[in-house]
Design a protein around this motif. Structure first.
Motif, PDB file in Angstrom:
ATOM      1  N   ASP A  89    -103.583 -32.962  52.783  1.00  0.00           N
ATOM      2  CA  ASP A  89    -104.709 -33.729  53.320  1.00  0.00           C
ATOM      3  C   ASP A  89    -105.818 -33.726  52.283  1.00  0.00           C
ATOM      4  OD1 ASP A  89    -106.151 -35.091  55.448  1.00  0.00           O
ATOM      5  OD2 ASP A  89    -107.315 -33.256  55.682  1.00  0.00           O
ATOM      6  N   GLY A  90    -106.443 -34.861  52.069  1.00  0.00           N
ATOM      7  CA  GLY A  90    -107.528 -34.965  51.102  1.00  0.00           C
ATOM      8  C   GLY A  90    -107.030 -35.411  49.741  1.00  0.00           C
ATOM      9  N   GLU A  91    -107.885 -35.224  48.734  1.00  0.00           N
ATOM     10  CA  GLU A  91    -107.558 -35.615  47.364  1.00  0.00           C
ATOM     11  C   GLU A  91    -107.947 -34.489  46.421  1.00  0.00           C
ATOM     12  OE1 GLU A  91    -109.095 -39.404  46.177  1.00  0.00           O
ATOM     13  OE2 GLU A  91    -108.534 -40.345  48.070  1.00  0.00           O
ATOM     14  N   VAL A  92    -107.167 -34.336  45.365  1.00  0.00           N
ATOM     15  CA  VAL A  92    -107.399 -33.284  44.384  1.00  0.00           C
ATOM     16  C   VAL A  92    -107.240 -33.867  42.984  1.00  0.00           C
ATOM     17  CG1 VAL A  92    -106.566 -31.077  43.466  1.00  0.00           C
ATOM     18  CG2 VAL A  92    -106.551 -31.482  45.940  1.00  0.00           C
ATOM     19  N   SER A  97    -101.611 -28.783  59.743  1.00  0.00           N
ATOM     20  CA  SER A  97    -102.428 -28.545  58.550  1.00  0.00           C
ATOM     21  C   SER A  97    -103.792 -29.220  58.632  1.00  0.00           C
ATOM     22  CB  SER A  97    -101.688 -28.981  57.283  1.00  0.00           C
ATOM     23  OG  SER A  97    -101.451 -30.369  57.285  1.00  0.00           O
ATOM     24  N   LYS A  98    -103.892 -30.383  59.272  1.00  0.00           N
ATOM     25  CA  LYS A  98    -105.180 -31.070  59.356  1.00  0.00           C
ATOM     26  C   LYS A  98    -106.204 -30.302  60.176  1.00  0.00           C
ATOM     27  CE  LYS A  98    -104.033 -35.781  58.370  1.00  0.00           C
ATOM     28  NZ  LYS A  98    -104.939 -36.855  58.104  1.00  0.00           N
ATOM     29  N   ASP A  99    -105.756 -29.361  61.004  1.00  0.00           N
ATOM     30  CA  ASP A  99    -106.663 -28.565  61.822  1.00  0.00           C
ATOM     31  C   ASP A  99    -107.098 -27.275  61.131  1.00  0.00           C
ATOM     32  OD1 ASP A  99    -106.434 -30.441  63.848  1.00  0.00           O
ATOM     33  OD2 ASP A  99    -104.806 -29.369  64.846  1.00  0.00           O
ATOM     34  N   TYR A 100    -106.487 -26.961  59.994  1.00  0.00           N
ATOM     35  CA  TYR A 100    -106.776 -25.689  59.334  1.00  0.00           C
ATOM     36  C   TYR A 100    -108.049 -25.780  58.499  1.00  0.00           C
ATOM     37  CZ  TYR A 100    -106.447 -21.640  56.322  1.00  0.00           C
ATOM     38  OH  TYR A 100    -106.726 -20.483  55.649  1.00  0.00           O
ATOM     39  N   THR A 101    -108.955 -24.825  58.705  1.00  0.00           N
ATOM     40  CA  THR A 101    -110.177 -24.705  57.917  1.00  0.00           C
ATOM     41  C   THR A 101    -110.398 -23.233  57.621  1.00  0.00           C
ATOM     42  OG1 THR A 101    -111.154 -26.609  59.026  1.00  0.00           O
ATOM     43  CG2 THR A 101    -112.651 -25.162  57.854  1.00  0.00           C
ATOM     44  N   GLY A 102    -110.690 -22.923  56.377  1.00  0.00           N
ATOM     45  CA  GLY A 102    -110.964 -21.548  55.997  1.00  0.00           C
ATOM     46  C   GLY A 102    -112.447 -21.243  56.112  1.00  0.00           C
ATOM     47  N   ALA A 103    -112.760 -19.959  56.077  1.00  0.00           N
ATOM     48  CA  ALA A 103    -114.153 -19.526  56.118  1.00  0.00           C
ATOM     49  C   ALA A 103    -114.815 -19.667  54.752  1.00  0.00           C
ATOM     50  CB  ALA A 103    -114.238 -18.076  56.578  1.00  0.00           C
ATOM     51  N   ARG A 104    -113.975 -19.769  53.694  1.00  0.00           N
ATOM     52  CA  ARG A 104    -114.470 -19.931  52.326  1.00  0.00           C
ATOM     53  C   ARG A 104    -113.455 -20.773  51.554  1.00  0.00           C
ATOM     54  NH1 ARG A 104    -110.766 -16.707  51.085  1.00  0.00           N
ATOM     55  NH2 ARG A 104    -110.512 -14.523  50.957  1.00  0.00           N
ATOM     56  N   ALA A 105    -113.875 -21.272  50.418  1.00  0.00           N
ATOM     57  CA  ALA A 105    -113.002 -22.097  49.584  1.00  0.00           C
ATOM     58  C   ALA A 105    -111.763 -21.307  49.167  1.00  0.00           C
ATOM     59  CB  ALA A 105    -113.751 -22.580  48.342  1.00  0.00           C
ATOM     60  N   GLY A 161    -114.064 -33.459  48.044  1.00  0.00           N
ATOM     61  CA  GLY A 161    -114.349 -33.163  49.448  1.00  0.00           C
ATOM     62  C   GLY A 161    -113.413 -32.049  49.900  1.00  0.00           C
ATOM     63  N   GLN A 162    -113.078 -32.043  51.182  1.00  0.00           N
ATOM     64  CA  GLN A 162    -112.163 -31.033  51.707  1.00  0.00           C
ATOM     65  C   GLN A 162    -110.715 -31.406  51.418  1.00  0.00           C
ATOM     66  OE1 GLN A 162    -112.735 -29.651  55.730  1.00  0.00           O
ATOM     67  NE2 GLN A 162    -114.882 -30.282  55.705  1.00  0.00           N
ATOM     68  N   ALA A 163    -109.902 -30.388  51.184  1.00  0.00           N
ATOM     69  CA  ALA A 163    -108.476 -30.623  50.971  1.00  0.00           C
ATOM     70  C   ALA A 163    -107.678 -29.475  51.570  1.00  0.00           C
ATOM     71  CB  ALA A 163    -108.163 -30.747  49.484  1.00  0.00           C
ATOM     72  N   ARG A 164    -106.473 -29.805  51.992  1.00  0.00           N
ATOM     73  CA  ARG A 164    -105.526 -28.802  52.484  1.00  0.00           C
ATOM     74  C   ARG A 164    -104.277 -28.922  51.621  1.00  0.00           C
ATOM     75  NH1 ARG A 164    -108.780 -30.678  56.227  1.00  0.00           N
ATOM     76  NH2 ARG A 164    -109.691 -29.230  57.714  1.00  0.00           N
ATOM     77  N   ILE A 165    -103.857 -27.780  51.093  1.00  0.00           N
ATOM     78  CA  ILE A 165    -102.806 -27.777  50.079  1.00  0.00           C
ATOM     79  C   ILE A 165    -101.777 -26.714  50.430  1.00  0.00           C
ATOM     80  CG2 ILE A 165    -102.343 -27.411  47.622  1.00  0.00           C
ATOM     81  CD1 ILE A 165    -105.747 -27.978  47.852  1.00  0.00           C
ATOM     82  N   LEU A 166    -100.510 -27.072  50.327  1.00  0.00           N
ATOM     83  CA  LEU A 166     -99.428 -26.123  50.503  1.00  0.00           C
ATOM     84  C   LEU A 166     -99.036 -25.638  49.113  1.00  0.00           C
ATOM     85  CD1 LEU A 166     -97.578 -24.996  52.789  1.00  0.00           C
ATOM     86  CD2 LEU A 166     -95.882 -26.631  51.972  1.00  0.00           C
ATOM     87  N   VAL A 167     -99.086 -24.310  48.907  1.00  0.00           N
ATOM     88  CA  VAL A 167     -98.749 -23.729  47.611  1.00  0.00           C
ATOM     89  C   VAL A 167     -97.565 -22.781  47.782  1.00  0.00           C
ATOM     90  CG1 VAL A 167     -99.566 -22.289  45.704  1.00  0.00           C
ATOM     91  CG2 VAL A 167    -101.124 -23.927  46.785  1.00  0.00           C
TER      92      VAL A 167
END
Length: 103
Positions: A52-55, A6-14, A90-96
């Motif tokens: 990853d990150g804070e929300v 998950s820490k390697d995942y980045t989207g092209a948009r929010a 900042g950036q965050a990665r979230i499992l939904v």
């Protein structure tokens, strides 16, 4: 079988999401974001796990707006009909995990 870092995942948009699985009537998605998600009400239950990150999770309870500060490892549960809005710091990665087709 899938292994996802998950820490390697980045989207092209929010709020871009990588579909991980569809189980019966539920979807499991990994989201990447650096922007708030609009206020919304799901038409089913939702489990929101910060990987990853804070929300800052804004939600309404008894007519009052409250904020829960979620860090990696924290989980937020919204029952069907609960109004909420996620604001990453900042950036965050979230499992939904939510009902398939839910907004």
């Amino acid at each position: 079988m899938k292994i996802i870092c998950s820490k390697d995942y980045t989207g092209a948009r929010a709020w871009e999401a990588q579909l991980i699985a569809v189980m019966q009537d539920a979807t499991v998605r990994l989201h990447w974001t650096d922007q708030p998600y609009p206020w919304h009400v799901n038409d089913g239950d939702e489990v929101f796990a910060v990987l990853d990150g804070e929300v800052a999770m804004h939600y309404r309870e008894n007519g009052c707006e409250l904020v829960a500060h979620l860090r990696a490892g924290d989980i937020f549960y919204a029952a069907e009909g609960d109004a909420h809005s996620a604001h990453p710091r900042g950036q965050a990665r979230i499992l939904v995990i939510e009902r398939a087709g839910s907004v």
